[in-house]
Design an enzyme around this catalytic site. Structure first.
Site, PDB file in Angstrom:
ATOM      1  N   SER A 167     -13.978  -5.054   3.119  1.00 18.00           N
ATOM      2  CA  SER A 167     -15.173  -5.866   2.862  1.00 18.00           C
ATOM      3  C   SER A 167     -15.806  -5.507   1.529  1.00 18.00           C
ATOM      4  CB  SER A 167     -16.189  -5.676   3.997  1.00 18.00           C
ATOM      5  OG  SER A 167     -15.712  -6.252   5.200  1.00 18.00           O
ATOM      6  N   GLU A 168     -15.731  -4.225   1.164  1.00 22.63           N
ATOM      7  CA  GLU A 168     -16.296  -3.798  -0.116  1.00 22.63           C
ATOM      8  C   GLU A 168     -15.544  -4.425  -1.287  1.00 22.63           C
ATOM      9  OE1 GLU A 168     -17.588  -1.252   3.055  1.00 22.63           O
ATOM     10  OE2 GLU A 168     -15.554  -1.822   2.442  1.00 22.63           O
ATOM     11  N   GLU A 181      -3.361 -15.194   2.251  1.00 22.07           N
ATOM     12  CA  GLU A 181      -3.602 -13.979   3.027  1.00 22.07           C
ATOM     13  C   GLU A 181      -5.022 -13.927   3.564  1.00 22.07           C
ATOM     14  OE1 GLU A 181      -3.345  -9.102   2.604  1.00 22.07           O
ATOM     15  OE2 GLU A 181      -3.146 -10.366   0.818  1.00 22.07           O
ATOM     16  N   SER A 230       0.816  -1.222   0.000  1.00 17.65           N
ATOM     17  CA  SER A 230       0.000   0.000   0.000  1.00 17.65           C
ATOM     18  C   SER A 230       0.845   1.265   0.000  1.00 17.65           C
ATOM     19  CB  SER A 230      -0.920   0.020   1.225  1.00 17.65           C
ATOM     20  OG  SER A 230      -1.859  -1.029   1.160  1.00 17.65           O
TER      21      SER A 230
END
Length: 381
Positions: free
Chosen positions: A368-369, A242, A127
Site C-alpha cells: 500500500s505504501e 496485475e 522478488s
C-alpha cells in the site's frame, strides 16, 4: 460501459456464483478441497473451471481463450473470491499469460497461453531477498553462453504458486549499466528444468509462496521473452493487469466478509434483540457497505478504461484500485471480526481466514505504501 456490467457479464457473474455454491458452497466442502484451508488451490476444481472455458476469459480466442477483456476477468475474480472457490493459481497464471501475449514468440504463446486455458498454472518470479518493493535491485544473474543460450544463477523469494506451476516467467539481470532499471530480461523457465529448486515458505495463509533457487540453470536462446535488457519496460506494461486483478479479488473478499458478518448480526441476540439493531453496529454496517460500493465502482471503471485503451498505461488509476480494494478488504474483515466478537476469531465462522487473506493483500503485488507513492508521484510530487 462505465461501472455497470453488460448483460453478458451479468450472466457470467451469475454462472460463476452458481458454480461456487454448487461445488464449494459449504464450509465442510471447502475444508475438504483446501486441506483445512492450507491449500488455496484445488486442481480438480481448477480443471472444472478450465472445462467451462473460464480460465481463458481474457485470453485470445486463437489460443483457446474467450477473447474477453480485463473487465470480464475482474468479474470472474470477484465472484470466485466471493464464493471462496479454491482457484488460487488463477491470478499469477493470468498475469503471466498476459505478459507472454504481449511479448512472447508465437511458439511461446502456443505453449503458455494454450496451457493456461487448459488448466496449467503459471508463476512469475521477480522478488529476491534484497529486492522486494525495489525490483530494480534484483541480482539473479543470466549470463550468455557460447552456444547462444543462457546460464542462470540466483534466488527468488515470495514466489506465489511456484510449487504448482508448470513454468515461471523469470526476471533476471543481463546487463550492468549504471541504471538499475536497465539490463533486465524476462525468461521462460519450465519448472522441471535441471537446477531449479522450489522450497515452500510457511505463512499464516498456508502453502502459497516459495523460495526458488536457480543453480547453473541452462536455458536455450529462445527462452528469452521479449527483448534482452528490456525487461523493466515489459514489466511496467503489465501493471494495469496485475493491480486490477488483485483489486477485483479483494473486492470479492470484502463482499464475502461483509455478507457473512451481516448474516451473523441479524441472528445473534443480546439484551433481548438482534445485535445488528443496535445503532453502533448498524452504522458500522452502513459505513462498510458504502466503502465496498465505492471500491466496486472504482475497480469496474478502471477496468473499463483499460479495455477502452488497451495500449495505454494507467499507473495512477490501477494503483488507486489496488490500494482502495486491498485496504477496504482489510478494514472490512477487521471490523466484521469485531462485530462478531469471539466468534469472529473462531475457525468455525471463517472470518479469521478472511482477515488473514485481506491483510497480506496490502503487501503483495506492491505494498500500500508503494501504491501511495506511485499515486503521489503521478501528481508531480
Amino acid at each position: 460501459m462505465g461501472s455497470r456490467l453488460t448483460a453478458q457479464q451479468s450472466d457470467f457473474a451469475t454462472a460463476v456464483r452458481d458454480f461456487a455454491k454448487r461445488e464449494c458452497g459449504t464450509r465442510e466442502r471447502r475444508e475438504e478441497l483446501t486441506r483445512g484451508g492450507r491449500e488455496p488451490h484445488n486442481p480438480t476444481i481448477y480443471g472444472m473451471l478450465a472445462d467451462l472455458g473460464w480460465l481463458g476469459v481474457c485470453l485470445p480466442e486463437e489460443y483457446g481463450g474467450a477473447g474477453g477483456g480485463l473487465a470480464d476477468a475482474c468479474v470472474f475474480l470477484e465472484e470466485t473470491s466471493y464464493g471462496l472457490v479454491p482457484a488460487g493459481g488463477f491470478v499469477t497464471t493470468v498475469i503471466t499469460a498476459k505478459a507472454y501475449e504481449r511479448f512472447g514468440t508465437e511458439r511461446q504463446r502456443q505453449e503458455v497461453l494454450c496451457g493456461a486455458t487448459r488448466g496449467a498454472v503459471l508463476s512469475i518470479a521477480m522478488s529476491e531477498p534484497a529486492a522486494g518493493s525495489d525490483v530494480g535491485a534484483l541480482r539473479c544473474r543470466a549470463e550468455p553462453r557460447a552456444d547462444g543460450g543462457w546460464l542462470i544463477n540466483g534466488q527468488k523469494t515470495w514466489i506465489s504458486n511456484a510449487h504448482i506451476a508448470e513454468s515461471m516467467l523469470l526476471v533476471a539481470r543481463t546487463g550492468t549499466s549504471g541504471d538499475k532499471h536497465k539490463g533486465l530480461t524476462m525468461f521462460h523457465v519450465p519448472m522441471d528444468t535441471p537446477g531449479v529448486e522450489v522450497r515452500g515458505i510457511e505463512t499464516m495463509g498456508g502453502r502459497e509462496v516459495n523460495d526458488v533457487f536457480l543453480t547453473d540453470v541452462r536455458l536455450p536462446a529462445d527462452a528469452v521473452v521479449g527483448e534482452v535488457d528490456d525487461g523493466w519496460r515489459q514489466l511496467m506494461a503489465g501493471l494495469n493487469h496485475e493491480r486490477l486483478f488483485l483489486a477485483a479479488g479483494m473486492l470479492g473478499l470484502a463482499r464475502r466478509a461483509f455478507d457473512d458478518a451481516v448474516a451473523y448480526v441479524r441472528e445473534r441476540e443480546q439484551f433481548g434483540r438482534p445485535i445488528g439493531s443496535f445503532q453502533a453496529l448498524r452504522h458500522r454496517v452502513a459505513d462498510l457497505a458504502t466503502e465496498i460500493e465505492c471500491t466496486r465502482l472504482l475497480v469496474r471503471e478502471v477496468a473499463a478504461d483499460c479495455d477502452a485503451e488497451p495500449d495505454r498505461l494507467f499507473p495512477r488509476e490501477a494503483s488507486m484500485a489496488k490500494l482502495k480494494a486491498t485496504e477496504t478488504a482489510k478494514r472490512v474483515a477487521l471490523e466484521c471480526m469485531q462485530m462478531m466478537g469471539g466468534y469472529g476469531y473462531a475457525t468455525e465462522y471463517g472470518m479469521e481466514r478472511h482477515l488473514r487473506a485481506a491483510v497480506v493483500s496490502t503487501v503483495y503485488g506492491g505494498t500500500s505504501e508503494i501504491q501511495r507513492d506511485i499515486i503521489g508521484k503521478s501528481y508531480g510530487l
